[in-house]
Design a protein around this motif. Structure first.
Motif, PDB file in Angstrom:
ATOM      1  N   ASN A  90       0.859  -1.179   0.000  1.00 29.96           N
ATOM      2  CA  ASN A  90       0.000   0.000   0.000  1.00 29.96           C
ATOM      3  C   ASN A  90       0.902   1.238   0.000  1.00 29.96           C
ATOM      4  OD1 ASN A  90      -1.704   2.163   0.602  1.00 29.96           O
ATOM      5  ND2 ASN A  90      -3.091   0.878   1.799  1.00 29.96           N
ATOM      6  N   LEU A  91       0.996   1.891  -1.134  1.00 34.28           N
ATOM      7  CA  LEU A  91       1.928   3.007  -1.289  1.00 34.28           C
ATOM      8  C   LEU A  91       1.546   4.213  -0.442  1.00 34.28           C
ATOM      9  CD1 LEU A  91       2.531   2.832  -5.142  1.00 34.28           C
ATOM     10  CD2 LEU A  91       4.052   2.058  -3.333  1.00 34.28           C
ATOM     11  N   SER A  92       0.278   4.338  -0.088  1.00 33.46           N
ATOM     12  CA  SER A  92      -0.123   5.476   0.736  1.00 33.46           C
ATOM     13  C   SER A  92       0.415   5.341   2.157  1.00 33.46           C
ATOM     14  CB  SER A  92      -1.654   5.587   0.770  1.00 33.46           C
ATOM     15  OG  SER A  92      -2.228   4.445   1.382  1.00 33.46           O
ATOM     16  N   ILE A  93       0.772   4.090   2.544  1.00 26.24           N
ATOM     17  CA  ILE A  93       1.334   3.855   3.876  1.00 26.24           C
ATOM     18  C   ILE A  93       2.840   3.610   3.805  1.00 26.24           C
ATOM     19  CG2 ILE A  93       1.264   2.330   5.899  1.00 26.24           C
ATOM     20  CD1 ILE A  93      -1.632   1.678   5.165  1.00 26.24           C
ATOM     21  N   ALA A  94       3.262   2.859   2.818  1.00 25.71           N
ATOM     22  CA  ALA A  94       4.666   2.412   2.741  1.00 25.71           C
ATOM     23  C   ALA A  94       5.458   3.213   1.707  1.00 25.71           C
ATOM     24  CB  ALA A  94       4.718   0.920   2.417  1.00 25.71           C
ATOM     25  N   VAL A 138      -1.039  -2.118  -9.498  1.00 28.40           N
ATOM     26  CA  VAL A 138      -2.447  -2.522  -9.489  1.00 28.40           C
ATOM     27  C   VAL A 138      -3.343  -1.301  -9.687  1.00 28.40           C
ATOM     28  CG1 VAL A 138      -4.286  -3.570  -8.124  1.00 28.40           C
ATOM     29  CG2 VAL A 138      -1.971  -4.491  -8.001  1.00 28.40           C
ATOM     30  N   ASP A 139      -3.086  -0.279  -8.890  1.00 24.81           N
ATOM     31  CA  ASP A 139      -3.781   0.996  -9.048  1.00 24.81           C
ATOM     32  C   ASP A 139      -2.853   2.087  -8.523  1.00 24.81           C
ATOM     33  OD1 ASP A 139      -4.061   1.112  -6.187  1.00 24.81           O
ATOM     34  OD2 ASP A 139      -5.861  -0.128  -6.357  1.00 24.81           O
ATOM     35  N   GLU A 140      -3.379   3.285  -8.373  1.00 22.12           N
ATOM     36  CA  GLU A 140      -2.539   4.418  -7.984  1.00 22.12           C
ATOM     37  C   GLU A 140      -1.830   4.205  -6.653  1.00 22.12           C
ATOM     38  OE1 GLU A 140      -3.032   9.236  -7.158  1.00 22.12           O
ATOM     39  OE2 GLU A 140      -4.669   8.080  -8.083  1.00 22.12           O
TER      40      GLU A 140
END
Length: 399
Positions: free
Chosen positions: A352-356, A374-376
């Motif tokens: 999860n790029l918003s967290i990591a 997968v998605d943004e």
């Protein structure tokens, strides 16, 4: 004498097997592909020649050797593909869709895929391990000969036997190559790009690579290949002494509707400076955004990549990544926020790029993971080491 690459392929040459040989002694199974792209005849021509030579050779073969034609209809028409790129259809999802279709609804490449897949299924069932899959290609631009691999350690080790550059990471940018499919099954798989389309040097480099592969895999003893040193030296000379590792860092993607023209004169492994005028796309100029190394610029009508950019991988990074993978340090990643296993098989990570956001692609690459967006906000990271059949190759001379 070599046949001209412009000489047409006859209907009698359209059988799936280019050649096959069985040794009396137990050994590995090597499966070579030529012509997966129909405008790349060098691999087919080279395999035709070496199988003819092997048929008359008295050298003792250990194991089995097979040469397989790729896209037969496209080879006959000298086109990269007829309906779809055959080397972009081998993802599990695409194969499942194709296998559910009625045969009357299949396009040319889908029929070729099913026939090749059936051939491979039989070979994997009846022939003895270890298995090697080698796919011969050429490029539309001038280039040094080079190897492309999915970045598993068994691929690295075997590829390092050859005196040519090795390209890592291209599978992150391509969906559905044949060799990615074989890698997902855990086998040693590599692509060899021997030169520019229709150049005789491309055929000669492919022939040299073939003989070296037989020796390095243990199918033939080195002493039984009188020209081994000649082939090794010629390949090393063609590669200008370059046997470095490189990593793909950018793909210039093209849509079917794009009008793309690469400027003349570029070649693979060419260093370019920031601002270099590279191409015209839809009447707009494309410039290099930084100093970098150009890779596989497109000089043909069919293709979904205008060019790639690569950078050299330092030796310390290769050594560190090997140590981290062998120590299986990636097992600790799921204790960190934003990272979890995608499923119970623990073959892939979901990030999860918003967290990591504090993790970089390079960090995951060291551990053997390659990403797919997968998605943004989410990446799926696939670990090649967990799929690799290391035990199968542990007793091989190069391991």
């Amino acid at each position: 004498m070599l046949r001209s690459l412009e000489e047409p392929i006859s209907i009698s040459q359209t059988t799936r097997y280019i050649g096959s040989l069985e040794g009396q002694e137990k050994g590995p199974t090597l499966i070579f592909f030529g012509g997966i792209h129909g405008n790349e005849p060098a691999g087919v021509k080279a395999l035709e020649q070496v199988f003819s030579q092997l048929q008359h050779s008295k050298a003792a073969i250990k194991g089995s050797i097979f040469g397989i034609r790729g896209n037969v209809p496209a080879l006959l028409q000298k086109k990269r593909f007829i309906d779809q790129d055959l080397n972009r259809l081998w993802s599990s999802v695409r194969i499942a869709v194709i296998e559910k279709k009625d045969r009357s609804d299949l396009n040319a490449e889908e029929i070729e895929l099913l026939e090749i897949k059936q051939t491979l299924t039989v070979l994997l069932k009846v022939k003895s391990p270890p298995f090697y899959f080698i796919d011969f290609h050429t490029t539309s631009s001038r280039t040094l000969p080079f190897i492309t691999i999915n970045d598993a350690l068994i691929n690295r080790k075997f590829s390092q036997c050859f005196p040519v550059p090795i390209i890592l990471g291209i599978e992150e940018y391509l969906e559905g190559p044949l060799l990615s499919r074989m890698n997902q099954l855990g086998y040693v798989s590599l692509g060899f790009e021997s030169g520019q389309h229709n150049e005789h040097d491309a055929v000669q480099n492919t022939i040299a690579f073939f003989w070296l592969a037989l020796v390095f895999a243990g199918v033939l003893d080195k002493i039984t290949v009188p020209d081994f040193e000649f082939y090794y030296n010629e390949l090393q000379k063609s590669a200008a002494g370059n046997n470095s590792f490189y990593e793909v860092v950018h793909r210039h993607e093209l849509k079917n509707t794009d009008d793309f023209r690469m400027l003349n004169g570029f070649k693979s492994f060419q260093k370019i400076s920031e601002g270099t005028f590279l191409a015209i796309q839809n009447k707009e100029k494309i410039h290099a955004e930084e100093a970098t190394i150009l890779f596989m610029p497109l000089y043909q009508k069919q293709g979904a990549e205008g060019f790639f950019l690569i950078r050299k991988t330092p030796k310390w990074a290769l050594r560190l990544s090997e140590w981290l993978r062998k120590s299986k340090s990636d097992g600790l990643l799921t204790f960190l926020p934003g990272i979890s296993w995608q499923n119970d098989k623990r073959e892939s990570l979901m990030v999860n790029l918003s967290i990591a956001r504090f993790f970089t692609k390079s960090f995951f690459h060291l551990l053997g993971y390659r990403n797919r967006q997968v998605d943004e906000n989410h990446l799926v990271m696939h670990n090649r080491e967990r799929a690799a059949k290391n035990e199968m190759y542990r007793n091989e001379p190069w391991y």
